[in-house]
Design a protein around this motif. Sequence first.
Motif, PDB file in Angstrom:
ATOM      1  N   SER A  70       0.835  -1.188   0.000  1.00  0.00           N
ATOM      2  CA  SER A  70       0.000   0.000   0.000  1.00  0.00           C
ATOM      3  C   SER A  70       0.881   1.253   0.000  1.00  0.00           C
ATOM      4  N   GLY A  71       1.948   1.251   0.790  1.00  0.00           N
ATOM      5  CA  GLY A  71       2.881   2.382   0.807  1.00  0.00           C
ATOM      6  C   GLY A  71       3.550   2.560  -0.543  1.00  0.00           C
ATOM      7  N   SER A  72       3.894   1.453  -1.171  1.00  0.00           N
ATOM      8  CA  SER A  72       4.570   1.494  -2.463  1.00  0.00           C
ATOM      9  C   SER A  72       3.645   2.064  -3.554  1.00  0.00           C
ATOM     10  N   ILE A  73       2.462   1.526  -3.651  1.00  0.00           N
ATOM     11  CA  ILE A  73       1.519   1.968  -4.683  1.00  0.00           C
ATOM     12  C   ILE A  73       1.081   3.404  -4.404  1.00  0.00           C
ATOM     13  N   MET A  74       0.853   3.698  -3.137  1.00  0.00           N
ATOM     14  CA  MET A  74       0.409   5.051  -2.770  1.00  0.00           C
ATOM     15  C   MET A  74       1.456   6.096  -3.136  1.00  0.00           C
ATOM     16  N   GLY A  80       3.909  13.928  -7.693  1.00  0.00           N
ATOM     17  CA  GLY A  80       3.472  14.851  -8.752  1.00  0.00           C
ATOM     18  C   GLY A  80       2.040  15.357  -8.579  1.00  0.00           C
ATOM     19  N   LYS A  81       1.333  14.795  -7.611  1.00  0.00           N
ATOM     20  CA  LYS A  81      -0.057  15.233  -7.370  1.00  0.00           C
ATOM     21  C   LYS A  81      -0.057  16.461  -6.442  1.00  0.00           C
ATOM     22  N   THR A  82      -1.128  17.236  -6.522  1.00  0.00           N
ATOM     23  CA  THR A  82      -1.271  18.343  -5.576  1.00  0.00           C
ATOM     24  C   THR A  82      -1.736  17.777  -4.235  1.00  0.00           C
ATOM     25  N   VAL A  83      -1.583  18.594  -3.208  1.00  0.00           N
ATOM     26  CA  VAL A  83      -2.038  18.177  -1.884  1.00  0.00           C
ATOM     27  C   VAL A  83      -3.553  17.930  -1.912  1.00  0.00           C
ATOM     28  N   ALA A  84      -4.274  18.771  -2.615  1.00  0.00           N
ATOM     29  CA  ALA A  84      -5.737  18.606  -2.719  1.00  0.00           C
ATOM     30  C   ALA A  84      -6.081  17.283  -3.413  1.00  0.00           C
ATOM     31  N   ALA A  86      -4.210  14.639  -3.439  1.00  0.00           N
ATOM     32  CA  ALA A  86      -3.839  13.562  -2.511  1.00  0.00           C
ATOM     33  C   ALA A  86      -4.949  13.356  -1.477  1.00  0.00           C
ATOM     34  N   GLN A  87      -5.514  14.456  -0.989  1.00  0.00           N
ATOM     35  CA  GLN A  87      -6.591  14.341  -0.001  1.00  0.00           C
ATOM     36  C   GLN A  87      -7.818  13.675  -0.617  1.00  0.00           C
ATOM     37  N   GLN A  88      -8.081  14.008  -1.861  1.00  0.00           N
ATOM     38  CA  GLN A  88      -9.212  13.404  -2.574  1.00  0.00           C
ATOM     39  C   GLN A  88      -8.987  11.892  -2.739  1.00  0.00           C
ATOM     40  N   LEU A  89      -7.751  11.518  -3.092  1.00  0.00           N
ATOM     41  CA  LEU A  89      -7.431  10.097  -3.256  1.00  0.00           C
ATOM     42  C   LEU A  89      -7.532   9.358  -1.922  1.00  0.00           C
ATOM     43  N   PHE A  90      -7.143  10.031  -0.847  1.00  0.00           N
ATOM     44  CA  PHE A  90      -7.282   9.430   0.482  1.00  0.00           C
ATOM     45  C   PHE A  90      -8.746   9.066   0.732  1.00  0.00           C
ATOM     46  N   GLU A  91      -9.637  10.018   0.433  1.00  0.00           N
ATOM     47  CA  GLU A  91     -11.068   9.780   0.643  1.00  0.00           C
ATOM     48  C   GLU A  91     -11.553   8.597  -0.201  1.00  0.00           C
ATOM     49  N   GLU A  92     -11.123   8.573  -1.454  1.00  0.00           N
ATOM     50  CA  GLU A  92     -11.554   7.491  -2.351  1.00  0.00           C
ATOM     51  C   GLU A  92     -11.028   6.138  -1.876  1.00  0.00           C
ATOM     52  N   TRP A 133      -1.809   5.500   4.168  1.00  0.00           N
ATOM     53  CA  TRP A 133      -2.689   6.617   3.780  1.00  0.00           C
ATOM     54  C   TRP A 133      -2.988   7.537   4.956  1.00  0.00           C
ATOM     55  N   HIS A 134      -3.246   6.956   6.134  1.00  0.00           N
ATOM     56  CA  HIS A 134      -3.481   7.797   7.310  1.00  0.00           C
ATOM     57  C   HIS A 134      -2.219   8.599   7.619  1.00  0.00           C
ATOM     58  N   THR A 135      -1.079   7.967   7.411  1.00  0.00           N
ATOM     59  CA  THR A 135       0.187   8.624   7.724  1.00  0.00           C
ATOM     60  C   THR A 135       0.470   9.761   6.752  1.00  0.00           C
ATOM     61  N   VAL A 136       0.212   9.526   5.476  1.00  0.00           N
ATOM     62  CA  VAL A 136       0.483  10.600   4.509  1.00  0.00           C
ATOM     63  C   VAL A 136      -0.482  11.763   4.724  1.00  0.00           C
ATOM     64  N   LYS A 137      -1.699  11.446   5.100  1.00  0.00           N
ATOM     65  CA  LYS A 137      -2.678  12.514   5.347  1.00  0.00           C
ATOM     66  C   LYS A 137      -2.167  13.413   6.485  1.00  0.00           C
ATOM     67  N   ALA A 138      -1.675  12.771   7.552  1.00  0.00           N
ATOM     68  CA  ALA A 138      -1.143  13.546   8.678  1.00  0.00           C
ATOM     69  C   ALA A 138       0.077  14.355   8.235  1.00  0.00           C
ATOM     70  N   ALA A 139       0.907  13.754   7.390  1.00  0.00           N
ATOM     71  CA  ALA A 139       2.124  14.447   6.952  1.00  0.00           C
ATOM     72  C   ALA A 139       1.770  15.696   6.144  1.00  0.00           C
TER      73      ALA A 139
END
Length: 150
Positions: A70-74, A80-84, A86-92, A133-139
């Motif tokens: 999951s960390g690898s694919i994520m 290259g994605k924007t923070v916004a 990334a947040q959208q992908l987290f939700e999905e 994903w939870h970790t990247v969201k916090a980061a």
Amino acid sequence: MEELKELYQQIILDHNKSPKNYGKMVNCTHASEGYNPLCGDRIKIYAKVENGVIEDIKFEGEGCAIAKASGSIMTALLKGKTVAEAQQLFEEFQHLITSDVRSNVDTEKLGKLAVFAGVREFPTRVKCAGLAWHTVKAAIEKKDEVVTTE
Ligand code: FES
């Protein structure tokens, strides 16, 4: 369906064996640590964010095959994605792994993330898949505490 399951398992095993973006980053602008209390595994996420874009991202730590894949694919997906975005992908992704196991998975929209649809059958595995994903969201939200999957 069985073939698809096998293909998904193979992708997870491949990413576990040779994870992408694995290791420390010294010049990161954002970092966070995630913890799965169910097993004690921890991972760290490092990101270099410039002008709202994730220019680089890495992860390291302990975890099972699902957590590592999951960390690898994520990280491959978020570079290259924007923070916004990334947040959208987290939700999905959250929606995918916590949705009803009988509901259809939009493989076209989710791409490689669809390989994690199988965790819906195993509640403890949902935590493994969600750890990075939870970790990247916090980061990216600059939360300075260890985040847990609980
Ligand atoms: Fe620890 Fe999966 S068993 S993260």
